[in-house]
Design an enzyme around this catalytic site. Structure first.
Site, PDB file in Angstrom:
ATOM      1  N   CYS A  85       0.934  -1.325  -0.127  1.00  0.00           N
ATOM      2  CA  CYS A  85      -0.058   0.166  -0.211  1.00  0.00           C
ATOM      3  C   CYS A  85       0.962   1.113  -0.038  1.00  0.00           C
ATOM      4  CB  CYS A  85      -0.840  -0.209   1.180  1.00  0.00           C
ATOM      5  SG  CYS A  85      -0.180   1.015   2.494  1.00  0.00           S
ATOM      6  N   GLU A 116      -1.337  -2.173  -5.548  1.00  0.00           N
ATOM      7  CA  GLU A 116      -1.527  -2.028  -4.094  1.00  0.00           C
ATOM      8  C   GLU A 116      -2.903  -2.026  -3.932  1.00  0.00           C
ATOM      9  OE1 GLU A 116       0.612   1.472  -3.441  1.00  0.00           O
ATOM     10  OE2 GLU A 116       2.277   0.395  -2.913  1.00  0.00           O
TER      11      GLU A 116
HETATM   12  N1  PCD Z   1      -3.276   0.388 -15.263  1.00  0.00           N
HETATM   13  C1  PCD Z   1      -2.693  -0.597 -15.031  1.00  0.00           C
HETATM   14  C2  PCD Z   1      -1.682  -0.617 -13.892  1.00  0.00           C
HETATM   15  C3  PCD Z   1      -0.616  -1.516 -14.011  1.00  0.00           C
HETATM   16  N2  PCD Z   1      -0.541  -2.611 -14.678  1.00  0.00           N
HETATM   17  C4  PCD Z   1       0.520  -3.315 -14.516  1.00  0.00           C
HETATM   18  O1  PCD Z   1       0.449  -4.277 -13.157  1.00  0.00           O
HETATM   19  C5  PCD Z   1       1.628  -4.281 -12.500  1.00  0.00           C
HETATM   20  C6  PCD Z   1       1.806  -3.235 -11.302  1.00  0.00           C
HETATM   21  O2  PCD Z   1       1.719  -1.789 -11.552  1.00  0.00           O
HETATM   22  P1  PCD Z   1       1.755  -0.730 -10.630  1.00  0.00           P
HETATM   23  O3  PCD Z   1       0.657  -0.752  -9.660  1.00  0.00           O
HETATM   24  O4  PCD Z   1       2.188   0.305 -11.226  1.00  0.00           O
HETATM   25  O5  PCD Z   1       2.729  -1.433  -9.520  1.00  0.00           O
HETATM   26  P2  PCD Z   1       4.318  -1.447  -9.724  1.00  0.00           P
HETATM   27  O6  PCD Z   1       4.992  -0.071  -9.246  1.00  0.00           O
HETATM   28  O7  PCD Z   1       4.946  -2.067 -10.932  1.00  0.00           O
HETATM   29  O8  PCD Z   1       4.753  -2.456  -8.336  1.00  0.00           O
HETATM   30  C7  PCD Z   1       4.486  -2.122  -6.990  1.00  0.00           C
HETATM   31  C8  PCD Z   1       3.568  -2.771  -6.382  1.00  0.00           C
HETATM   32  O9  PCD Z   1       3.468  -4.140  -7.044  1.00  0.00           O
HETATM   33  C9  PCD Z   1       2.835  -4.852  -6.107  1.00  0.00           C
HETATM   34  N3  PCD Z   1       2.645  -6.464  -6.721  1.00  0.00           N
HETATM   35  C10 PCD Z   1       3.418  -7.269  -6.714  1.00  0.00           C
HETATM   36  N4  PCD Z   1       3.393  -8.224  -7.404  1.00  0.00           N
HETATM   37  C11 PCD Z   1       4.364  -9.243  -7.388  1.00  0.00           C
HETATM   38  N5  PCD Z   1       4.406 -10.183  -8.092  1.00  0.00           N
HETATM   39  N6  PCD Z   1       5.425  -9.098  -6.487  1.00  0.00           N
HETATM   40  C12 PCD Z   1       5.525  -8.066  -5.625  1.00  0.00           C
HETATM   41  O10 PCD Z   1       6.538  -8.156  -4.825  1.00  0.00           O
HETATM   42  C13 PCD Z   1       4.567  -7.102  -5.699  1.00  0.00           C
HETATM   43  N7  PCD Z   1       4.496  -5.839  -4.774  1.00  0.00           N
HETATM   44  C14 PCD Z   1       3.279  -5.178  -4.711  1.00  0.00           C
HETATM   45  C15 PCD Z   1       3.625  -3.872  -4.195  1.00  0.00           C
HETATM   46  S1  PCD Z   1       3.986  -3.721  -2.441  1.00  0.00           S
HETATM   47 MO1  PCD Z   1       4.943  -1.784  -1.927  1.00  0.00          MO
HETATM   48  O11 PCD Z   1       6.454  -2.173  -2.333  1.00  0.00           O
HETATM   49  O12 PCD Z   1       4.621  -2.045  -0.375  1.00  0.00           O
HETATM   50  O13 PCD Z   1       5.096  -0.096  -1.562  1.00  0.00           O
HETATM   51  S2  PCD Z   1       4.095  -1.433  -4.258  1.00  0.00           S
HETATM   52  C16 PCD Z   1       3.922  -2.741  -5.053  1.00  0.00           C
HETATM   53  C17 PCD Z   1       2.648  -3.604 -13.643  1.00  0.00           C
HETATM   54  O14 PCD Z   1       3.296  -4.784 -14.232  1.00  0.00           O
HETATM   55  C18 PCD Z   1       1.759  -2.888 -14.437  1.00  0.00           C
HETATM   56  O15 PCD Z   1       2.495  -2.884 -15.624  1.00  0.00           O
HETATM   57  C19 PCD Z   1      -1.282  -2.575 -15.845  1.00  0.00           C
HETATM   58  O16 PCD Z   1      -1.200  -3.487 -16.454  1.00  0.00           O
HETATM   59  N8  PCD Z   1      -2.328  -1.576 -16.044  1.00  0.00           N
HETATM   60 CU   LIG Z   2       1.210   1.560   3.615  1.00  0.00          CU
END
Ligand code: PCD
Ligand SMILES: [Cu+]
Length: 806
Positions: free
Chosen positions: A384, A759
């Site tokens: 994330c 993420e």
């Molecule tokens: N609209 C759109 C967007 C995107 N994509 C695709 O899908 C993938 C992803 O992208 P992105 O969202 O821009 O991202 P990057 O910068 O390349 O990578 C980084 C991320 O990546 C994920 N996923 C994965 N898978 C695997 N198999 N292994 C790994 O280790 C891993 N890790 C995880 C994490 S945890 Mo951090 O470091 O916590 O801040 S941050 C992160 C690449 O192949 C691309 O090209 C497409 O197709 N379309």
């Molecule tokens: Cu985070």
């Protein structure tokens, strides 16, 4: 020069944007031919291993390495005393703090690195580790962040004694790191004081760990003759590692080469710099031979990075008919012994100020207090972007808590407060400018797909059956809607250790019309070699199969800030498109020369330039590539290359609607995920198959976090959850079948309209699971119960509510 192939056929051949192209990297991965750091074996290479602290907090009285050094095959034992003269016993962290490379007089968390043993192989090193005698004097451990700033709390960081200014402002207690405040305090308080309804809750997001299949490690090789250091390692940001390595070792940057080979999953775990990297490099410099360091599973789980550990107290104000009028949040952030959070410099709590979520909340106020405890450092973005899953979990739980208080359906409450499509670009109360969105359309599609009304009717029937004693199972429906913020980021407000967070792509077209593209990012399994070639194929009309994508070697790749925070697509993906456009612009000039027309008389058609109004007169990209090497307009340089360093004007804001249905057994606490539907909107979709894989993986990690993962500590500072015996890593057995869906709202500022996606499933997923479990008990009066929702805790909840059979 006639061509019979249709435009559709030529487009299909490119396998460009929107194609479900098979992952090119999988040929080697599925045949066991990947090249990971532990596969690297150099002549004369030694192996390093750590002596670690058994205590959470203790003074080191003495270290005696003589028995270890006497063991045949042992080459060296490094301690803080050896690193001190080199000024390497502490290293800078990404958050502006310092971290002990080897414990200096004190240990501050269990398994902290105390000494580094270097031996002929890993077995001798392990034996030698046992022979190092360390005498400790145990000190009281501080594990409860709520007690960190008590007057009588133990002093953890003696190295910071008397320092009243930290990297993020004043410190008001010896265990205080920073206070970060955003928003309108007075206005928010007024909204709460004057509100018809206020819901309040303390929501904890437990400490977890990314736990990639491959642990962290490196091979350091100092070539003393040429004064050149090569470091292969599990690095999510190889160029940043090179710059930092140069700054702290004094080796000039051009004499350092960092290589990230294949990486077996990163998930944020491999963004930071760890003592093992420094110790391996120092050992190689001292001994003049290559030194390898590879963590084992327990070392990985207990020392190299953690994620979350946020304790969030919220107040949400609303009118009786369900219009949210204000949001207040206080976060107590447990950073462990050193502040090693991986966040852009100006954001000590990452992008947590996205916590107003997908809702049009007029006023908000956020305060984050970071504190030290006797736990491992880290604070990485485990799937994330910089504390966004915490923020999203907070608001998605708060909205559910509010719905309960208003006795309103949580889906209806969300719908009522969404930012409207017409409001984009939308500036949130805490200062972000959301680039694009269409939340109502996405949400309605999701509700219809699962027959939400039908599910609620079924739940009502289930509750009656439960009351009658006809079933022991409770049905829960979890609704979550999230807005992610990815693509750090604009250099004006995002940097890491002063390095602006742009990214890059360099393209070379070969005479026969194939190409190589090199990027500043690094795949850890995401499939960049597949997808970045697709972006280019659409831009320059060369089939993706004829484009090699290379990342991770600082000697060849252009400078970039690496892969994390789902930034590769928003930033390096944009650089790729822009570099492709430069190639095309030059190719157009060559085409005009060859066809003896003005450039403006040409138009681009899939893989060629065609003379407007004369479709039989054209030059294909393959022809132009060859011409670039033998017949360019007078005065033009030969060759066909381009590089782009892309500084995005804004982040991208992917979003999604997730719905989870669980059945909870009231007598055992066993939860069964019956259904999980995930709709993601990541703008223009490059490879729908890769996106689906990304969503599957992210949802599985969300399941893991919501339903079982936890790194906890007992009052002595002993770490629990540091092996796969007790840290939950779901297998196919625990993983439900995921249903995925999408809408497509392009980013208005990204050259191809793409947003990140990797993420998102974690950000939306955790809330959906947790809301479902909480919802199963909602009719019994439950407003909130803390994660992880493992069987024991769920059973305790049922027992507390009086519905579990004894
Ligand atoms: N609209 C759109 C967007 C995107 N994509 C695709 O899908 C993938 C992803 O992208 P992105 O969202 O821009 O991202 P990057 O910068 O390349 O990578 C980084 C991320 O990546 C994920 N996923 C994965 N898978 C695997 N198999 N292994 C790994 O280790 C891993 N890790 C995880 C994490 S945890 Mo951090 O470091 O916590 O801040 S941050 C992160 C690449 O192949 C691309 O090209 C497409 O197709 N379309
Ligand atoms: Cu985070």
């Amino acid at each position: 020069m006639t061509e019979t192939e249709s435009r559709e056929a030529r487009t299909a051949k490119l396998e460009g944007l929107g194609t479900k192209r098979k992952r090119v990297e999988d040929a080697r991965f599925t045949q066991g031919k990947g090249n990971y750091v532990d596969d690297i074996r150099l002549p004369g290479m030694l192996f390093g291993d750590f002596v670690r602290s058994p205590y959470g907090h203790a003074r080191i009285k003495s270290i005696d390495a003589s028995a270890a050094l006497a063991l045949p095959g042992v080459k060296a034992v490094l301690t803080a005393a050896d690193l001190k003269p080199l000024k390497l016993h502490y290293m800078p962290t990404l958050a502006g703090d310092v971290q002990a490379v080897l414990a200096d007089e004190k240990v501050l968390f269990q398994n902290q690195e105390v000494a580094f043993v270097v031996a002929e192989d890993r077995y001798i090193a392990a034996d030698a580790v046992e022979l190092v005698e360390v005498e400790y004097e145990e000190l009281p451990a501080l594990v409860d962040p709520f007690k960190a700033m008590d007057a009588d709390a133990p002093v953890l960081r003696e190295d910071l004694a008397g320092k009243t200014e930290g990297a993020h402002g004043p410190r008001r207690h010896h265990n205080h790191i920073f206070t970060w405040e955003v928003g309108d305090a007075g206005g928010t308080q007024a909204a709460i004081d004057g509100a018809e309804v206020v819901a309040k809750e303390m929501i904890s997001y437990q400490r977890v760990h990314p736990c990639p299949l491959e642990t962290c490690g490196c091979v350091a090789s100092m070539d003393k003759v040429n004064e050149h250091l090569t470091l292969w390692g599990t690095f999510q940001a190889p160029h940043a590692v090179r710059t930092v390595a140069s700054l702290i070792t004094g080796i000039p940057e051009h004499k350092i080469r960092i290589v990230s080979p294949d990486i077996g999953g990163g998930f944020g775990n491999k963004v930071g710099v760890y003592p093992g990297y420094i110790c391996a490099a120092v050992a190689s410099i001292v001994l003049g031979v290559p030194v390898k360091w590879i963590e084992d599973r327990m070392e990985n789980l207990s020392t190299t990075a953690f994620a979350r550990d946020y304790h969030m107290t919220g107040e949400i104000a609303a009118t009786r008919d369900g219009r949210i009028t204000g949001l207040k949040c206080h976060v107590l952030a447990d950073h462990g012994a050193f502040d090693a959070c991986a966040d852009p410099t100006k954001f000590p709590a990452g992008f947590f100020n996205i916590c107003t979520g997908s809702y049009d909340i007029p006023v908000a106020h956020l305060v984050v207090d970071g504190v030290y405890t006797n736990k491992a450092p880290g604070g990485v973005a485990y799937r994330c972007s910089f504390r966004v899953t915490e923020a999203s979990y907070f608001i998605e739980r708060m909205v559910d808590v509010l719905a309960r208080k208003l006795e309103m359906d949580p889906a209806e409450l969300r719908r009522k407060n969404f930012i409207d499509k017409a409001q984009f670009p939308y500036t949130s109360a805490l200062g972000w400018e959301y680039d694009s969105g269409d939340y109502h359309t996405a949400f309605d599609k999701a509700l219809a797909a699962v027959d939400y009304q039908g599910l609620r009717a079924e739940q009502a029937a289930n509750r009656q059956a439960f009351a009658r004693g006809d079933t022991r199972s409770l049905m829960g429906i979890g609704v979550a809607f999230f807005t992610e913020i990815v693509g750090a980021g604009p250099v004006k407000n995002c940097d890491i250790l002063g390095l602006g967070m742009f990214d890059s792509c360099e393209i070379r077209i070969h005479p026969t019309g194939s190409a190589i593209a090199r990027l500043g990012t690094i795949s850890q399994g995401q499939g960049h070699a597949t997808t970045f070639a697709q972006i280019l194929a659409s831009e320059i009309g060369i089939p993706a199969s004829q484009i090699t994508v290379e990342e991770g070697d600082t000697d060849t790749a252009p400078y970039g800030l690496g892969t994390y925070g789902s930034r590769s697509t928003p930033v390096a993906g944009a650089a790729t498109a822009m570099a492709g456009r430069k190639i095309r612009a030059k190719a157009q000039m060559i085409a005009a020369w060859l066809l003896e027309v003005h450039e403006g008389d040409l138009e681009w058609d899939v893989d060629r330039f065609v003379v407007k109004g004369a479709p039989e007169r054209f030059k294909t990209m393959a022809e132009l590539a060859f011409a670039a090497y033998n017949n360019v307009p007078p005065g033009m340089e030969p060759g066909l290359e381009a590089v782009s360093y892309y500084d995005p004007p804004n982040m991208t804001y992917p979003f999604g609607a997730y719905i989870c249905v669980v059945d909870v057994d009231a007598d055992t606490g066993v939860t069964q995920v019956r259904r999980f539907y995930a709709l993601d909107d990541c703008g223009t979709r490059i490879n729908p198959m890769i996106i689906e894989g990304q969503v599957h993986g992210g949802l599985t990690e969300a399941l893991a976090i919501a339903m079982g993962q936890e790194i906890s500590y007992d009052e002595l500072g002993n770490v629990h959850g540091a092996s796969l015996m007790d840290f939950f890593l779901p297998t196919a057995v625990e993983t439900p079948a995921w249903e995925t869906d999408f809408t497509e709202t392009p980013s208005p500022h990204h050259p191809i309209g793409a947003k990140g996606v990797g993420e998102s499933p974690n950000v939306g997923g955790v809330s959906a699971f947790s809301n479902a479990v909480n919802d199963a008990f909602a009719h019994l009066g439950l407003t909130h119960t803390q994660m992880p929702h493992d069987h024991w805790r769920v059973w305790k909840t049922a027992e507390r509510l009086g519905v579990a059979e004894a």
